[in-house]
Design an enzyme around this catalytic site. Sequence first.
Site, PDB file in Angstrom:
ATOM      1  N   SER A 263     -32.078  81.534  51.177  1.00  0.00           N
ATOM      2  CA  SER A 263     -32.153  82.680  50.360  1.00  0.00           C
ATOM      3  C   SER A 263     -33.321  83.449  50.581  1.00  0.00           C
ATOM      4  CB  SER A 263     -32.114  81.998  48.920  1.00  0.00           C
ATOM      5  OG  SER A 263     -33.116  81.108  48.770  1.00  0.00           O
TER       6      SER A 263
ATOM      7  N   ASN B 148     -35.512  73.162  41.334  1.00  0.00           N
ATOM      8  CA  ASN B 148     -34.587  73.851  40.206  1.00  0.00           C
ATOM      9  C   ASN B 148     -35.461  74.458  39.054  1.00  0.00           C
ATOM     10  OD1 ASN B 148     -33.085  72.572  41.847  1.00  0.00           O
ATOM     11  ND2 ASN B 148     -32.209  70.866  40.636  1.00  0.00           N
TER      12      ASN B 148
ATOM     13  N   THR C  10     -13.747 117.550  21.185  1.00  0.00           N
ATOM     14  CA  THR C  10     -12.655 116.320  21.363  1.00  0.00           C
ATOM     15  C   THR C  10     -11.593 116.658  22.105  1.00  0.00           C
ATOM     16  OG1 THR C  10     -11.434 116.729  19.418  1.00  0.00           O
ATOM     17  CG2 THR C  10     -13.604 115.827  18.620  1.00  0.00           C
ATOM     18  N   HIS C  11     -11.192 115.292  22.913  1.00  0.00           N
ATOM     19  CA  HIS C  11     -10.233 115.440  23.936  1.00  0.00           C
ATOM     20  C   HIS C  11     -10.477 116.526  24.837  1.00  0.00           C
ATOM     21  CE1 HIS C  11      -7.682 113.363  21.157  1.00  0.00           C
ATOM     22  NE2 HIS C  11      -8.029 114.161  19.845  1.00  0.00           N
TER      23      HIS C  11
ATOM     24  N   SER D  88     -23.728 122.069  50.864  1.00  0.00           N
ATOM     25  CA  SER D  88     -22.542 121.597  51.354  1.00  0.00           C
ATOM     26  C   SER D  88     -22.824 121.953  53.029  1.00  0.00           C
ATOM     27  CB  SER D  88     -21.220 122.148  50.912  1.00  0.00           C
ATOM     28  OG  SER D  88     -20.580 122.288  52.151  1.00  0.00           O
TER      29      SER D  88
ATOM     30  N   LYS E  28     -22.334 126.232  47.795  1.00  0.00           N
ATOM     31  CA  LYS E  28     -22.215 125.222  47.223  1.00  0.00           C
ATOM     32  C   LYS E  28     -23.525 124.828  46.730  1.00  0.00           C
ATOM     33  CE  LYS E  28     -19.187 122.803  46.026  1.00  0.00           C
ATOM     34  NZ  LYS E  28     -18.455 121.765  46.748  1.00  0.00           N
TER      35      LYS E  28
ATOM     36  N   ASN F 129     -24.515 121.238  44.559  1.00  0.00           N
ATOM     37  CA  ASN F 129     -23.685 119.947  44.065  1.00  0.00           C
ATOM     38  C   ASN F 129     -24.636 119.243  43.297  1.00  0.00           C
ATOM     39  OD1 ASN F 129     -21.530 120.928  45.349  1.00  0.00           O
ATOM     40  ND2 ASN F 129     -22.033 119.947  47.339  1.00  0.00           N
TER      41      ASN F 129
ATOM     42  N   GLU G 112     -23.826 112.534  39.962  1.00  0.00           N
ATOM     43  CA  GLU G 112     -22.633 111.943  40.642  1.00  0.00           C
ATOM     44  C   GLU G 112     -22.887 110.433  41.041  1.00  0.00           C
ATOM     45  OE1 GLU G 112     -19.663 115.031  42.724  1.00  0.00           O
ATOM     46  OE2 GLU G 112     -21.608 115.317  43.339  1.00  0.00           O
TER      47      GLU G 112
ATOM     48  N   TYR H 261     -28.095  71.630  37.777  1.00  0.00           N
ATOM     49  CA  TYR H 261     -28.247  72.968  38.980  1.00  0.00           C
ATOM     50  C   TYR H 261     -27.003  72.656  39.958  1.00  0.00           C
ATOM     51  CZ  TYR H 261     -29.567  75.625  42.856  1.00  0.00           C
ATOM     52  OH  TYR H 261     -29.944  76.480  43.777  1.00  0.00           O
TER      53      TYR H 261
ATOM     54  N   GLN I 151     -27.705  80.040  43.302  1.00  0.00           N
ATOM     55  CA  GLN I 151     -28.540  80.865  44.103  1.00  0.00           C
ATOM     56  C   GLN I 151     -27.911  82.350  44.093  1.00  0.00           C
ATOM     57  OE1 GLN I 151     -30.668  79.099  47.725  1.00  0.00           O
ATOM     58  NE2 GLN I 151     -28.874  80.200  48.737  1.00  0.00           N
TER      59      GLN I 151
ATOM     60  N   LYS J 253     -29.497  85.616  42.056  1.00  0.00           N
ATOM     61  CA  LYS J 253     -30.563  86.530  42.299  1.00  0.00           C
ATOM     62  C   LYS J 253     -30.189  88.002  42.814  1.00  0.00           C
ATOM     63  CE  LYS J 253     -32.736  82.953  43.992  1.00  0.00           C
ATOM     64  NZ  LYS J 253     -31.926  81.856  43.031  1.00  0.00           N
TER      65      LYS J 253
HETATM   66  N1  ARG Z   1     -33.064  78.552  46.807  1.00  0.00           N
HETATM   67  C1  ARG Z   1     -32.499  77.984  45.498  1.00  0.00           C
HETATM   68  C2  ARG Z   1     -32.034  78.932  44.624  1.00  0.00           C
HETATM   69  O1  ARG Z   1     -32.060  80.038  44.795  1.00  0.00           O
HETATM   70  C3  ARG Z   1     -33.705  77.368  44.987  1.00  0.00           C
HETATM   71  C4  ARG Z   1     -33.293  76.055  43.987  1.00  0.00           C
HETATM   72  C5  ARG Z   1     -33.001  74.926  45.176  1.00  0.00           C
HETATM   73  N2  ARG Z   1     -32.606  73.773  44.628  1.00  0.00           N
HETATM   74  C6  ARG Z   1     -31.806  72.739  45.233  1.00  0.00           C
HETATM   75  N3  ARG Z   1     -31.919  71.530  44.549  1.00  0.00           N
HETATM   76  N4  ARG Z   1     -31.142  72.975  46.331  1.00  0.00           N
HETATM   77  O2  ARG Z   1     -30.978  78.604  43.576  1.00  0.00           O
END
Ligand code: ARG
Length: 459
Positions: free
Chosen positions: A23, A110, A155-156, A277, A283, A285, A290, A317, A322, A325
């Site tokens: 990760s 964790n 409205t509408h 454009s 144009k 834009n 948008e 966990y 993972q 994120k």
């Molecule tokens: N890279 C992991 C995550 O984003 C970190 C935690 C990993 N923990 C484990 N027991 N493998 O969640």
Amino acid sequence: MEKMWAGRFSKTLDKTADDFNSSISFDKKMYRQDITGSMAHAAMLGAKNIIGADEADTIIAELEKILSDIENGNIEIDENCEDIHMFVEKVLTDRIGDLGKKLHTARSRNDQVALDLRMYLRDQIDRITELLKELVTVITDKADEHKATIMPGYTHLQRAQPITFGHHLMAYAMMFLRDIDRLADAKKRTNVCPIGSCALAGTTYDTDRIFEAEKLGFSAVCLNSMDGVSDRDFCVEFLSCASLIMVHLSRFSEEIILWSSWEFKFIELDDAFTTGSSIMPQKKNPDMAELSRGKSGRVFGDLMTMLTVLKGLPLAYNKDMQEDKEAVFDACDTVKMCLEVFTPMLQSAKACEENMKKAASGGFICATDLADYLVRKGLPFRTAYKIVGGAVGKCIAEGKTLETLPLEEYKKLSEVFESDLYEAIDLSACVEKRISLGGTSPASVSMQVDFAKNELKKY
Ligand code: ARG
């Protein structure tokens, strides 16, 4: 690269599996939080004599150097490490030897990853709140300037009643104020410290979780270690707040796109926030609006990702987490980018007051006011409504408007009509009379502007 967890394995991880598992390409974003969190952890370990006080000092000093080395570009984050936590620990151990290996006492990745993400997100919430406050300030300033600028209200998407441009803008200020408040509320539950939950069950060491939480600026600690490592509600809450911000930006964008079309011409966007454009020379834009409308889809997707990742997970966990994120980072980056461009785009846009007024005049937009006029003369509203409906029908048939239909014609519909009916359907009067709380009158818009300015001071 040898894994820190390699102890019980006789083979190294398959290369494709390693890439799949890693990760660091995205969690390296949290290097600052990871290092700061580790410094607080080392301080706690030292304060509780779990490691020596001098050992803690050495670890903290080195972590400080690693942080500035990353920040100054002296070291690059090595993507061969599995994640940012492993990377920081590896650099530390490379530099101070076996002492570096003591840092991970009484914690797990964790609780570490949960800590980093909460710290990252609370900073992002602060930044997004600042951007929203800037937007609300721009909206209220514009609304104040245009509190008496008349435009059609719809409205509408059909002309309904005359309103002020300031009133229309303030509707968005109210939405973004709610967004600010929602973020502040979500932050309360984000700012709870999970570190010390360890892998899932807590630890046998005599740790001081409150010491660590206070050092890191948290207002509370997670009180169940299994919840501490597996709770991502704060991500879901943030992503719902972010989704609503995008809904509001998207609706506002849609209006800006309509208003800047030749058909409406209610506003003119500044050249600095429009594009041309490649083929049509005429144009101009509204791409920024948008894109703000279009990017809402990404953020809703991020919310769905998070909900789906969580819904079937057993405690505590699981590696599925993972996936939290990238969804959170993407939503943060998208919302910030949209707000950073939307606010100056709005600020530099010019209102075409004449066109707004023209679109509000010469039609039937004051029909409700004419019915209200009859009500003031003693007729029940439904009766008045029907008479005015008759007047509108007559106007359409004869190519007239309510303003140009002669009094004799009105008299044929009801004896109650007098020459003062024309004052009742004067556009400015129609707007100024809407003094009910939250109505469109300039006085009411002023009150809304004052309210919004006061609200902003609370955050
Ligand atoms: N890279 C992991 C995550 O984003 C970190 C935690 C990993 N923990 C484990 N027991 N493998 O969640």
